[in-house]
Design a protein around this motif. Structure first.
Motif, PDB file in Angstrom:
ATOM      1  N   GLN A   1       0.963  -1.157  -0.117  1.00 41.53           N
ATOM      2  CA  GLN A   1       0.010  -0.018  -0.024  1.00 41.53           C
ATOM      3  C   GLN A   1       0.965   1.403  -0.053  1.00 41.53           C
ATOM      4  O   GLN A   1       1.776   1.189   0.784  1.00 41.53           O
ATOM      5  CB  GLN A   1      -0.928   0.042   1.135  1.00 41.53           C
ATOM      6  N   VAL A   2       0.515   2.101  -0.942  1.00 40.08           N
ATOM      7  CA  VAL A   2       1.253   3.577  -0.912  1.00 40.08           C
ATOM      8  C   VAL A   2       0.076   4.618  -0.542  1.00 40.08           C
ATOM      9  O   VAL A   2      -0.616   4.589  -1.143  1.00 40.08           O
ATOM     10  CB  VAL A   2       1.891   3.775  -2.174  1.00 40.08           C
ATOM     11  N   GLN A   3       0.730   5.257   0.078  1.00 35.39           N
ATOM     12  CA  GLN A   3       0.015   6.757   0.331  1.00 35.39           C
ATOM     13  C   GLN A   3       0.736   8.055   0.195  1.00 35.39           C
ATOM     14  O   GLN A   3       1.820   8.016   0.122  1.00 35.39           O
ATOM     15  CB  GLN A   3      -0.264   6.863   1.942  1.00 35.39           C
ATOM     16  N   LEU A   4       0.065   8.816  -0.649  1.00 32.72           N
ATOM     17  CA  LEU A   4       0.510  10.004  -1.318  1.00 32.72           C
ATOM     18  C   LEU A   4       0.133  11.142  -0.791  1.00 32.72           C
ATOM     19  O   LEU A   4      -0.970  11.161  -0.648  1.00 32.72           O
ATOM     20  CB  LEU A   4       0.366  10.024  -2.712  1.00 32.72           C
ATOM     21  N   VAL A   5       1.010  12.121  -0.315  1.00 31.67           N
ATOM     22  CA  VAL A   5       0.693  13.366   0.083  1.00 31.67           C
ATOM     23  C   VAL A   5       1.146  14.503  -0.515  1.00 31.67           C
ATOM     24  O   VAL A   5       2.261  14.753  -0.700  1.00 31.67           O
ATOM     25  CB  VAL A   5       0.883  13.610   1.558  1.00 31.67           C
ATOM     26  N   GLU A   6       0.342  15.361  -1.378  1.00 32.41           N
ATOM     27  CA  GLU A   6       0.852  16.261  -2.060  1.00 32.41           C
ATOM     28  C   GLU A   6       0.874  17.922  -1.134  1.00 32.41           C
ATOM     29  O   GLU A   6       0.173  17.880  -0.206  1.00 32.41           O
ATOM     30  CB  GLU A   6      -0.114  16.827  -3.401  1.00 32.41           C
ATOM     31  N   SER A   7       1.704  18.477  -1.680  1.00 33.84           N
ATOM     32  CA  SER A   7       2.034  20.011  -0.833  1.00 33.84           C
ATOM     33  C   SER A   7       2.498  20.941  -1.981  1.00 33.84           C
ATOM     34  O   SER A   7       2.788  20.617  -2.793  1.00 33.84           O
ATOM     35  CB  SER A   7       2.748  19.852   0.307  1.00 33.84           C
ATOM     36  N   GLY A   8       2.378  22.087  -1.631  1.00 32.66           N
ATOM     37  CA  GLY A   8       2.996  22.930  -2.312  1.00 32.66           C
ATOM     38  C   GLY A   8       2.187  24.175  -3.096  1.00 32.66           C
ATOM     39  O   GLY A   8       2.432  24.966  -3.847  1.00 32.66           O
ATOM     40  N   GLY A   9       0.593  23.790  -3.312  1.00 32.37           N
ATOM     41  CA  GLY A   9      -0.296  24.433  -4.103  1.00 32.37           C
ATOM     42  C   GLY A   9      -0.391  25.798  -3.410  1.00 32.37           C
ATOM     43  O   GLY A   9      -0.007  26.093  -2.107  1.00 32.37           O
ATOM     44  N   GLY A  10      -1.080  26.668  -4.029  1.00 27.42           N
ATOM     45  CA  GLY A  10      -1.441  28.059  -3.573  1.00 27.42           C
ATOM     46  C   GLY A  10      -1.856  29.044  -4.659  1.00 27.42           C
ATOM     47  O   GLY A  10      -2.235  28.561  -5.840  1.00 27.42           O
ATOM     48  N   LEU A  11      -1.693  30.024  -4.415  1.00 27.47           N
ATOM     49  CA  LEU A  11      -2.304  31.371  -5.221  1.00 27.47           C
ATOM     50  C   LEU A  11      -1.053  31.967  -5.898  1.00 27.47           C
ATOM     51  O   LEU A  11       0.005  32.184  -5.007  1.00 27.47           O
ATOM     52  CB  LEU A  11      -3.001  32.435  -4.558  1.00 27.47           C
ATOM     53  N   VAL A  12      -0.829  31.949  -7.202  1.00 28.50           N
ATOM     54  CA  VAL A  12       0.395  32.346  -7.920  1.00 28.50           C
ATOM     55  C   VAL A  12      -0.004  33.322  -8.960  1.00 28.50           C
ATOM     56  O   VAL A  12      -1.059  33.112  -9.514  1.00 28.50           O
ATOM     57  CB  VAL A  12       1.365  31.301  -8.417  1.00 28.50           C
ATOM     58  N   PRO A  13       0.600  34.438  -9.120  1.00 27.22           N
ATOM     59  CA  PRO A  13       0.337  35.290 -10.324  1.00 27.22           C
ATOM     60  C   PRO A  13       0.684  34.747 -11.709  1.00 27.22           C
ATOM     61  O   PRO A  13       1.651  33.996 -11.593  1.00 27.22           O
ATOM     62  CB  PRO A  13       1.070  36.571 -10.084  1.00 27.22           C
ATOM     63  N   PRO A  14      -0.204  35.117 -12.689  1.00 24.96           N
ATOM     64  CA  PRO A  14       0.421  34.789 -14.004  1.00 24.96           C
ATOM     65  C   PRO A  14       1.941  35.154 -13.985  1.00 24.96           C
ATOM     66  O   PRO A  14       2.421  36.093 -13.805  1.00 24.96           O
ATOM     67  CB  PRO A  14      -0.208  35.669 -15.120  1.00 24.96           C
ATOM     68  N   GLY A  15       2.732  34.135 -14.830  1.00 21.28           N
ATOM     69  CA  GLY A  15       4.007  34.292 -15.007  1.00 21.28           C
ATOM     70  C   GLY A  15       4.925  33.825 -13.828  1.00 21.28           C
ATOM     71  O   GLY A  15       6.170  33.755 -13.887  1.00 21.28           O
ATOM     72  N   GLY A  16       4.297  33.686 -12.721  1.00 25.57           N
ATOM     73  CA  GLY A  16       5.170  33.102 -11.640  1.00 25.57           C
ATOM     74  C   GLY A  16       5.219  31.744 -11.761  1.00 25.57           C
ATOM     75  O   GLY A  16       5.173  30.917 -12.627  1.00 25.57           O
ATOM     76  N   SER A  17       6.002  31.175 -10.494  1.00 29.27           N
ATOM     77  CA  SER A  17       6.481  29.744 -10.191  1.00 29.27           C
ATOM     78  C   SER A  17       5.990  29.081  -8.995  1.00 29.27           C
ATOM     79  O   SER A  17       5.506  29.962  -8.026  1.00 29.27           O
ATOM     80  CB  SER A  17       7.859  29.729 -10.372  1.00 29.27           C
ATOM     81  N   LEU A  18       5.840  27.759  -9.005  1.00 28.34           N
ATOM     82  CA  LEU A  18       5.316  27.158  -8.049  1.00 28.34           C
ATOM     83  C   LEU A  18       5.937  25.750  -7.901  1.00 28.34           C
ATOM     84  O   LEU A  18       6.043  25.178  -9.083  1.00 28.34           O
ATOM     85  CB  LEU A  18       3.771  26.983  -8.047  1.00 28.34           C
ATOM     86  N   ARG A  19       6.296  25.206  -6.771  1.00 27.11           N
ATOM     87  CA  ARG A  19       6.741  23.851  -6.974  1.00 27.11           C
ATOM     88  C   ARG A  19       5.771  22.859  -5.917  1.00 27.11           C
ATOM     89  O   ARG A  19       5.717  23.236  -4.899  1.00 27.11           O
ATOM     90  CB  ARG A  19       8.079  23.683  -6.431  1.00 27.11           C
ATOM     91  N   LEU A  20       5.212  21.813  -6.641  1.00 30.66           N
ATOM     92  CA  LEU A  20       4.324  21.056  -5.996  1.00 30.66           C
ATOM     93  C   LEU A  20       5.258  19.747  -5.652  1.00 30.66           C
ATOM     94  O   LEU A  20       6.461  19.362  -6.370  1.00 30.66           O
ATOM     95  CB  LEU A  20       3.322  20.400  -6.823  1.00 30.66           C
ATOM     96  N   SER A  21       5.105  19.195  -4.269  1.00 32.71           N
ATOM     97  CA  SER A  21       5.925  17.942  -3.849  1.00 32.71           C
ATOM     98  C   SER A  21       4.716  17.223  -3.733  1.00 32.71           C
ATOM     99  O   SER A  21       3.581  17.140  -3.200  1.00 32.71           O
ATOM    100  CB  SER A  21       6.628  18.273  -2.764  1.00 32.71           C
ATOM    101  N   CYS A  22       5.104  15.742  -3.772  1.00 34.86           N
ATOM    102  CA  CYS A  22       4.395  14.671  -3.487  1.00 34.86           C
ATOM    103  C   CYS A  22       5.263  13.569  -2.797  1.00 34.86           C
ATOM    104  O   CYS A  22       6.108  13.165  -3.354  1.00 34.86           O
ATOM    105  CB  CYS A  22       3.735  14.041  -4.609  1.00 34.86           C
ATOM    106  N   VAL A  23       5.020  13.313  -1.602  1.00 37.61           N
ATOM    107  CA  VAL A  23       5.652  12.384  -0.681  1.00 37.61           C
ATOM    108  C   VAL A  23       4.979  10.922  -0.423  1.00 37.61           C
ATOM    109  O   VAL A  23       3.687  11.120  -0.363  1.00 37.61           O
ATOM    110  CB  VAL A  23       6.096  12.894   0.774  1.00 37.61           C
ATOM    111  N   ALA A  24       5.710   9.994  -0.822  1.00 38.02           N
ATOM    112  CA  ALA A  24       5.195   8.639  -0.656  1.00 38.02           C
ATOM    113  C   ALA A  24       5.323   7.787   0.253  1.00 38.02           C
ATOM    114  O   ALA A  24       6.838   7.807   0.902  1.00 38.02           O
ATOM    115  CB  ALA A  24       5.419   7.838  -1.857  1.00 38.02           C
TER     116      ALA A  24
END
Length: 125
Positions: free
Chosen positions: A1-24
């Motif tokens: 069994q694998v559990q996945l948890v994402e993080s890093g989402g949010g509000l970002v302006p156009p042209g901006g950057s964001l990094r999402l992570s997913c830990v298993a």
């Protein structure tokens, strides 16, 4: 069994950057191909990109190519989605998913056995 948890989402302006992570959780993370999907209300969940267990295959869809990058750190049981030059149409709930076959990357959500709970990304000024 694998559990996945994402993080890093949010509000970002156009042209901006964001990094999402997913830990298993669980063992043998390097045996799983990992992917990122996204979904907006009223639409099907869309494949964004994926990476095989040993990172030999690394693929993103055309609409994000040159802007989004997928990578993984098997020692940390983590897969990343680096999102640069984001656009309003990138607004969605982003999900990570795991395919225990490990080799190659499937574009079909039906091939992924494990899913995270999703993280909201909103691109807006």
């Amino acid at each position: 069994q694998v559990q996945l948890v994402e993080s890093g989402g949010g509000l970002v302006p156009p042209g901006g950057s964001l990094r999402l992570s997913c830990v298993a959780s669980g063992r043998a993370f390097n045996h799983y191909s990992m992917a990122w999907f996204r979904q907006v209300p009223g639409k099907n969940r869309e494949f964004v990109g994926g990476i095989s267990g040993g990172s030999v295959t690394n693929y993103v869809i055309g609409s994000v190519k040159g802007r989004f990058t997928i990578s993984r750190d098997n020692a940390q049981n983590t897969v990343y989605l680096q999102m640069n030059m984001v656009k309003s149409e990138d607004t969605a709930v982003y999900y990570c998913a795991a395919d225990r076959r490990g080799a190659g990357v499937s574009l079909s959500r039906l091939e992924y056995e494990y899913w995270g709970q999703g993280t909201q990304v909103t691109v807006s000024s």
